[in-house]
Structures are given as C-alpha cells and as structure tokens.
Design a protein around this motif. Structure first.
Motif, PDB file in Angstrom:
ATOM      1  N   ASP A  73     -42.473  -5.223  50.724  1.00 61.11           N
ATOM      2  CA  ASP A  73     -41.762  -5.390  51.989  1.00 61.11           C
ATOM      3  C   ASP A  73     -42.745  -5.570  53.150  1.00 61.11           C
ATOM      4  O   ASP A  73     -42.401  -5.313  54.299  1.00 61.11           O
ATOM      5  CB  ASP A  73     -40.832  -4.202  52.252  1.00 61.11           C
ATOM      6  CG  ASP A  73     -41.584  -2.865  52.336  1.00 61.11           C
ATOM      7  OD1 ASP A  73     -42.838  -2.872  52.287  1.00 61.11           O
ATOM      8  OD2 ASP A  73     -40.922  -1.819  52.440  1.00 61.11           O
ATOM      9  N   ARG A  74     -43.940  -6.009  52.845  1.00 62.90           N
ATOM     10  CA  ARG A  74     -44.969  -6.169  53.871  1.00 62.90           C
ATOM     11  C   ARG A  74     -44.580  -7.241  54.880  1.00 62.90           C
ATOM     12  O   ARG A  74     -44.138  -8.330  54.523  1.00 62.90           O
ATOM     13  CB  ARG A  74     -46.297  -6.543  53.220  1.00 62.90           C
ATOM     14  CG  ARG A  74     -47.458  -6.644  54.199  1.00 62.90           C
ATOM     15  CD  ARG A  74     -48.762  -6.929  53.474  1.00 62.90           C
ATOM     16  NE  ARG A  74     -49.893  -6.913  54.382  1.00 62.90           N
ATOM     17  CZ  ARG A  74     -51.158  -7.084  54.005  1.00 62.90           C
ATOM     18  NH1 ARG A  74     -51.436  -7.277  52.728  1.00 62.90           N
ATOM     19  NH2 ARG A  74     -52.131  -7.061  54.886  1.00 62.90           N
ATOM     20  N   THR A  75     -44.757  -6.939  56.166  1.00 63.89           N
ATOM     21  CA  THR A  75     -44.520  -7.901  57.239  1.00 63.89           C
ATOM     22  C   THR A  75     -45.697  -7.861  58.194  1.00 63.89           C
ATOM     23  O   THR A  75     -46.553  -6.975  58.127  1.00 63.89           O
ATOM     24  CB  THR A  75     -43.232  -7.578  58.018  1.00 63.89           C
ATOM     25  OG1 THR A  75     -43.400  -6.332  58.702  1.00 63.89           O
ATOM     26  CG2 THR A  75     -42.027  -7.501  57.100  1.00 63.89           C
ATOM     27  N   ALA A  76     -45.726  -8.821  59.114  1.00 58.26           N
ATOM     28  CA  ALA A  76     -46.803  -8.852  60.106  1.00 58.26           C
ATOM     29  C   ALA A  76     -46.648  -7.751  61.144  1.00 58.26           C
ATOM     30  O   ALA A  76     -47.595  -7.404  61.839  1.00 58.26           O
ATOM     31  CB  ALA A  76     -46.819 -10.215  60.789  1.00 58.26           C
ATOM     32  N   THR A  77     -45.442  -7.161  61.241  1.00 56.10           N
ATOM     33  CA  THR A  77     -45.169  -6.161  62.271  1.00 56.10           C
ATOM     34  C   THR A  77     -45.697  -4.789  61.888  1.00 56.10           C
ATOM     35  O   THR A  77     -46.217  -4.051  62.727  1.00 56.10           O
ATOM     36  CB  THR A  77     -43.658  -6.083  62.534  1.00 56.10           C
ATOM     37  OG1 THR A  77     -43.173  -7.388  62.846  1.00 56.10           O
ATOM     38  CG2 THR A  77     -43.358  -5.144  63.697  1.00 56.10           C
ATOM     39  N   PHE A 154     -45.947 -11.070  45.848  1.00 59.83           N
ATOM     40  CA  PHE A 154     -45.335 -11.838  46.933  1.00 59.83           C
ATOM     41  C   PHE A 154     -44.624 -10.882  47.876  1.00 59.83           C
ATOM     42  O   PHE A 154     -44.235  -9.772  47.501  1.00 59.83           O
ATOM     43  CB  PHE A 154     -44.342 -12.876  46.384  1.00 59.83           C
ATOM     44  CG  PHE A 154     -43.284 -12.293  45.487  1.00 59.83           C
ATOM     45  CD1 PHE A 154     -42.075 -11.860  45.996  1.00 59.83           C
ATOM     46  CD2 PHE A 154     -43.511 -12.163  44.116  1.00 59.83           C
ATOM     47  CE1 PHE A 154     -41.111 -11.314  45.182  1.00 59.83           C
ATOM     48  CE2 PHE A 154     -42.547 -11.609  43.280  1.00 59.83           C
ATOM     49  CZ  PHE A 154     -41.343 -11.184  43.823  1.00 59.83           C
ATOM     50  N   HIS A 155     -44.476 -11.316  49.120  1.00 60.68           N
ATOM     51  CA  HIS A 155     -43.757 -10.545  50.124  1.00 60.68           C
ATOM     52  C   HIS A 155     -42.318 -11.046  50.148  1.00 60.68           C
ATOM     53  O   HIS A 155     -42.068 -12.250  50.274  1.00 60.68           O
ATOM     54  CB  HIS A 155     -44.422 -10.694  51.493  1.00 60.68           C
ATOM     55  CG  HIS A 155     -45.891 -10.379  51.475  1.00 60.68           C
ATOM     56  ND1 HIS A 155     -46.407  -9.348  50.731  1.00 60.68           N
ATOM     57  CD2 HIS A 155     -46.943 -10.961  52.100  1.00 60.68           C
ATOM     58  CE1 HIS A 155     -47.719  -9.299  50.898  1.00 60.68           C
ATOM     59  NE2 HIS A 155     -48.073 -10.275  51.714  1.00 60.68           N
ATOM     60  N   MET A 156     -41.370 -10.119  50.051  1.00 59.67           N
ATOM     61  CA  MET A 156     -39.977 -10.484  49.849  1.00 59.67           C
ATOM     62  C   MET A 156     -39.423 -11.343  50.978  1.00 59.67           C
ATOM     63  O   MET A 156     -38.594 -12.221  50.750  1.00 59.67           O
ATOM     64  CB  MET A 156     -39.123  -9.226  49.678  1.00 59.67           C
ATOM     65  CG  MET A 156     -39.427  -8.432  48.421  1.00 59.67           C
ATOM     66  SD  MET A 156     -38.997  -9.288  46.888  1.00 59.67           S
ATOM     67  CE  MET A 156     -37.211  -9.233  46.952  1.00 59.67           C
ATOM     68  N   HIS A 157     -39.890 -11.113  52.222  1.00 59.71           N
ATOM     69  CA  HIS A 157     -39.352 -11.889  53.339  1.00 59.71           C
ATOM     70  C   HIS A 157     -39.719 -13.366  53.233  1.00 59.71           C
ATOM     71  O   HIS A 157     -39.110 -14.213  53.895  1.00 59.71           O
ATOM     72  CB  HIS A 157     -39.829 -11.321  54.679  1.00 59.71           C
ATOM     73  CG  HIS A 157     -41.301 -11.497  54.923  1.00 59.71           C
ATOM     74  ND1 HIS A 157     -41.833 -12.654  55.450  1.00 59.71           N
ATOM     75  CD2 HIS A 157     -42.354 -10.672  54.702  1.00 59.71           C
ATOM     76  CE1 HIS A 157     -43.148 -12.528  55.540  1.00 59.71           C
ATOM     77  NE2 HIS A 157     -43.491 -11.337  55.098  1.00 59.71           N
ATOM     78  N   ASP A 254     -48.708 -17.734  52.941  1.00 57.74           N
ATOM     79  CA  ASP A 254     -49.100 -16.467  53.553  1.00 57.74           C
ATOM     80  C   ASP A 254     -48.425 -15.269  52.891  1.00 57.74           C
ATOM     81  O   ASP A 254     -48.609 -14.138  53.332  1.00 57.74           O
ATOM     82  CB  ASP A 254     -48.753 -16.466  55.050  1.00 57.74           C
ATOM     83  CG  ASP A 254     -49.527 -17.531  55.809  1.00 57.74           C
ATOM     84  OD1 ASP A 254     -50.717 -17.720  55.495  1.00 57.74           O
ATOM     85  OD2 ASP A 254     -48.938 -18.170  56.711  1.00 57.74           O
ATOM     86  N   ASP A 255     -47.634 -15.522  51.859  1.00 54.41           N
ATOM     87  CA  ASP A 255     -46.837 -14.456  51.261  1.00 54.41           C
ATOM     88  C   ASP A 255     -47.069 -14.314  49.761  1.00 54.41           C
ATOM     89  O   ASP A 255     -46.302 -13.625  49.085  1.00 54.41           O
ATOM     90  CB  ASP A 255     -45.342 -14.728  51.504  1.00 54.41           C
ATOM     91  CG  ASP A 255     -44.986 -14.724  52.972  1.00 54.41           C
ATOM     92  OD1 ASP A 255     -45.226 -13.696  53.631  1.00 54.41           O
ATOM     93  OD2 ASP A 255     -44.482 -15.745  53.476  1.00 54.41           O
ATOM     94  N   LEU A 256     -48.136 -14.929  49.258  1.00 62.12           N
ATOM     95  CA  LEU A 256     -48.375 -14.897  47.818  1.00 62.12           C
ATOM     96  C   LEU A 256     -49.849 -14.673  47.537  1.00 62.12           C
ATOM     97  O   LEU A 256     -50.714 -15.247  48.193  1.00 62.12           O
ATOM     98  CB  LEU A 256     -47.932 -16.218  47.174  1.00 62.12           C
ATOM     99  CG  LEU A 256     -48.172 -16.368  45.674  1.00 62.12           C
ATOM    100  CD1 LEU A 256     -47.210 -15.477  44.899  1.00 62.12           C
ATOM    101  CD2 LEU A 256     -48.025 -17.812  45.241  1.00 62.12           C
ATOM    102  N   SER A 257     -50.144 -13.813  46.570  1.00 61.33           N
ATOM    103  CA  SER A 257     -51.510 -13.667  46.052  1.00 61.33           C
ATOM    104  C   SER A 257     -51.412 -13.450  44.552  1.00 61.33           C
ATOM    105  O   SER A 257     -50.419 -12.920  44.047  1.00 61.33           O
ATOM    106  CB  SER A 257     -52.231 -12.488  46.726  1.00 61.33           C
ATOM    107  OG  SER A 257     -51.494 -11.285  46.567  1.00 61.33           O
ATOM    108  N   THR A 258     -52.429 -13.888  43.832  1.00 59.15           N
ATOM    109  CA  THR A 258     -52.407 -13.802  42.375  1.00 59.15           C
ATOM    110  C   THR A 258     -53.815 -14.000  41.845  1.00 59.15           C
ATOM    111  O   THR A 258     -54.699 -14.501  42.548  1.00 59.15           O
ATOM    112  CB  THR A 258     -51.465 -14.862  41.770  1.00 59.15           C
ATOM    113  OG1 THR A 258     -51.433 -14.734  40.341  1.00 59.15           O
ATOM    114  CG2 THR A 258     -51.919 -16.270  42.128  1.00 59.15           C
ATOM    115  N   ASP A 259     -54.024 -13.582  40.606  1.00 57.08           N
ATOM    116  CA  ASP A 259     -55.291 -13.877  39.952  1.00 57.08           C
ATOM    117  C   ASP A 259     -55.135 -15.014  38.946  1.00 57.08           C
ATOM    118  O   ASP A 259     -56.057 -15.311  38.192  1.00 57.08           O
ATOM    119  CB  ASP A 259     -55.854 -12.624  39.272  1.00 57.08           C
ATOM    120  CG  ASP A 259     -55.051 -12.207  38.051  1.00 57.08           C
ATOM    121  OD1 ASP A 259     -53.880 -12.624  37.947  1.00 57.08           O
ATOM    122  OD2 ASP A 259     -55.590 -11.460  37.213  1.00 57.08           O
TER     123      ASP A 259
END
Length: 440
Positions: A73-77, A154-157, A254-259
């Motif tokens: 649930d990570r956001t920029a806020t 990934f960030h759900m938003h 900006d909402d995805l990271s992976t190896d």
C-alpha cells in the motif's frame, strides 16, 4: 458517482505504443523503471556470516521455481507501508499452484521479534533496496522449507491504470460484495454494492474490489484477488497479453520492482496464460492452518496451528489446493441495511449491474442466521410467502432472464424454491453457486 472514467482511446494507438515502448525497453532506455538484471538474485540468509553468503535451504521438491508476488500500500504521501498481498507461486513442470499467505500471520524475525508478516518488506527495505523480499524469503524458508527463486513487487494504487489498459473486466461473482467508500460528491461514506452474478467491472470498480476489506476479512479479499487474476487470464488472449506487457511495464514504471529480467517476465506471463485450466491451482493458508490470536499489546493476528503442516503443503500442495477457477465462497457476509441505506444506494447509483441467467442455482446468503423473506411481489411491503434460512437453495426464475427488478430503492430477483413456490427475493441476499456446487 464514485467511479473513474472508463478506458478510452486505447484501441487505435495501443499497437503503436507497444512497438515504441517495446523498442525502448529493448534498447535499455528504461529510466525510472526498476532494474531487471539478467541474472537471478538469490537472497542471502539473514544469519549468514559477514563476507560470505549462505544460500537458503534446499527446496522440499525440485520445482521449476518459486516466485513471490508482493502487493504493497506504499504511496508517495506516506513513508511506511505494509505488504498486504502475498502470493507464492509454485511453478512446477506439470502444474502451477498459487499459495496465498494472510497479511496478519504472526512470524518471528531475528533482531525484530514477533510481528505480522506484512511488515517484513518495509523493515527489509530500510536496510537496503531489495532486502524486503530477502526478509520474506527467509521467513518462508523457515515456515515452509522452500527457496524463493524470484520476486515481483508492485504498489496496489498503480493497478488502476493497468485495469484501464485491459478495459472492462467480466467476472462471475458468487457472493455479493459490500464495502463503505468515501464519495466525493456527497462528502460522506457510502455503500458500494456489487450483487452476485455476471458483472462487467470498469477499472475503478475492479481496483476497489481487489483492495477493500473493511466489511469482509483478509481471507475474503484473498479470494477476490484470485478471482480477478483468473478473470484476466480467461478474458485476455495469450498473444495479446504478451504484446501488452511492455506497455504495462511502462504504466507501472514507478510502482514495480523485481529481480526478473524482461525475458523472464515474458516467459512467466506466457506460462500462466497457456497452461491448461485444470493445471492451475490455488491454495490459501486459511483457517485450516491458522487460528486467531491476540498478541502482546492487543494486536489481532493469526498463528499457525501446526507449523509442520506447511512443510507438508509445500512438498505436496495438490491434496490441499483447488482449481484456480473456483472462487472461495465460504465467506459470504451480508450486512443488515436500513431502508434509508437501501434508498441511498439506489439514489447514488453505487450498485454495479449484474446478470444471473435463468436456471442458475442460487443460495440464500443471510447474515448471522437471519431469515430472508420470499415475497409475493417485488415490493418491500408485499407479504412474505415464506421465511428462508441462510443456505436455502433456490433457482433463478426471472422472466427477464435474470435481470433484477428495481422498486422502492431495492432490487428484486424472481426465484423458485425446491417445492416450486415462485416469489421475489432482494438480490442483496443471493449467492450464485460455483458450477461445482450446483444442485444435481
């Protein structure tokens, strides 16, 4: 209206965008995208000595791979976040199993003590990029005796633009869905209601369906997320899914990271889209495996009944799993709504339209044992022909082939009981059974 605008204008430029973005990714010009290294990252153990890495314990079986999917649930806020979606995908030569892990599972982490499993990713990332999945890999190693080979976070938003890319999503909902959400038009909390049946969801509705759990539990949300994944698989053509992958990655930059490398992501999507339906299974670490517990400080968590059982599940998931296409409908709560709330739902148009074909087996989904009235007419003031307890089976018998009738702020559905009484029931209380549970 609560819902955002549907996807528009994608059809004519999507193929051009796919080619442009695909070339852009292939050229390595992915500024802002998370890294996709060519070589897989094997997370080190947390207790490894300084200057060397000790690999995770060998897997119980010899799978093609375990991929951990993390939704935050990570956001920029806000600086901190929680990882409320955890799905461990076991990719075997002869089947795929999606193992859903509850967010409130109580675990032990060295140097941190007891905490919820959804806190590990945040704690790990504070130690360095990519360390969150390392923390989770170690805990899953301890719990299940497996090795996490790869991870995708990934960030759900960020999912709503992805839903818009795919367009309207058709789903068969077995349980009605109720949640309270903030309505900017009325500046108050309102009910979002999706009745059971065949539903066409826009991007915003699909996002809310995947995210909210204020009225239902985490186990209910897990079931809904699996249902969404299955609907994507069934609706998208496998070739189109791979073609859309570069554009999807650009939307999620900006909402995805992976190896995983880009090629490995393509292979993963192809595998998931082309496996035979009956070889894709789902398993929840649910109330068969956990019990509710109040931790020190009053936190509501879940603890494992028998940790050794999870090792057995990892080694032999087939006896515990079920076909992915079956939605878990054990949890089908129905709130008790006042007449005023029914009226507000109708006026605010927060009811997503659904369709139940005539002849489908339905079940009464009451709340806390409350009886549901079978009425003579689609009218709240109509006399009850009978009072039906939750669990009673009826058959969809609407003259309009399942389309409900609206009256007085309520929506009514024509049904027939097993003793051939024909009447009307509010669609708030109807559950559409999965095909495997249909009578006969």
């Amino acid at each position: 209206m609560i819902y955002g605008p549907p996807a528009a204008g994608i059809g004519r430029w999507v193929h051009i965008a796919i080619l442009v973005v695909g070339a852009w990714l292939s050229a390595g010009c992915r500024q802002g995208l998370p890294p996709f290294p060519d070589l897989p990252i094997v997370p080190p153990r947390l207790d490894a000595g300084v200057g060397h890495e000790e690999p995770l314990a060998a897997p119980v079986t010899e799978p093609a791979g375990y991929v951990l999917f993390l939704g935050t649930d990570r956001t920029a806020t806000f600086g901190s976040w929680r990882t409320d979606t955890l799905i461990l995908v076991s990719i075997q030569p002869d089947h795929i199993v999606l193992i859903s892990i509850p967010r409130d599972l109580h675990v032990q982490l060295p140097d941190h003590g007891s905490l919820r499993i959804n806190q590990l990713d945040y704690l790990g990332e504070r130690q360095g990029p990519g360390m969150g999945p390392v923390y989770l890999a170690n805990v899953l190693d301890d719990l299940m005796g497996i090795r996490v080979d790869h991870w995708v976070r990934f960030h759900m938003h960020g999912l709503e633009p992805l839903f818009e890319l795919i367009g309207t999503l058709r789903m068969e909902l077995h349980c009605p869905f109720y949640e309270r959400i903030w309505d900017a038009n009325t500046n108050r909390m309102e009910w979002l209601f999706i009745p059971s049946g065949i539903v066409d969801m826009d991007a915003n509705t699909a996002y809310l369906y995947a995210r909210l759990r204020g009225f239902s539990s985490d186990f209910g949300r897990i079931a809904r997320q699996r249902a969404l994944l299955w609907a994507f698989r069934e609706q998208l053509d496998p070739v189109k899914a791979v073609q859309l992958l570069p554009l999807a990655l650009s939307l999620l930059r900006d909402d995805l990271s992976t190896d995983l490398s880009f090629g490995e992501l393509v292979q993963l999507v192809q595998d998931g889209m082309t496996r035979p339906r009956d070889l894709i299974l789902a398993l929840s670490i649910d109330r068969r495996f956990v019990v509710d517990h109040v931790a020190a400080g009053g936190a509501q968590v879940q603890v494992l009944r028998d940790p050794a059982v999870l090792h057995d599940v990892a080694a032999r998931p087939i006896p515990w799993a079920e076909p992915m296409g079956l939605q878990d409908t054990a949890e089908c709560p129905v709130p008790q709504l006042s007449d005023d709330e029914h009226q507000r739902i109708a006026r605010l148009d927060n009811v997503v339209q659904s369709h139940i074909p005539a002849g489908r087996t339905l079940q009464i989904a009451g709340s806390r044992g409350a009886m549901v009235a079978l009425r003579e007419r689609p009218d709240q003031s109509s006399g009850p022909m009978a009072w039906l307890p939750p669990g009673t089976l009826v058959t969809s018998a609407s003259a309009s082939d399942g389309l409900p009738v609206s009256d007085g702020g309520r929506r009514w559905h024509a049904v027939a009981t097993v003793d051939q009484r024909h009447g009307w029931i509010s669609d708030l209380y109807l559950r559409m059974l999965p095909r495997d549970e249909r009578a006969g």
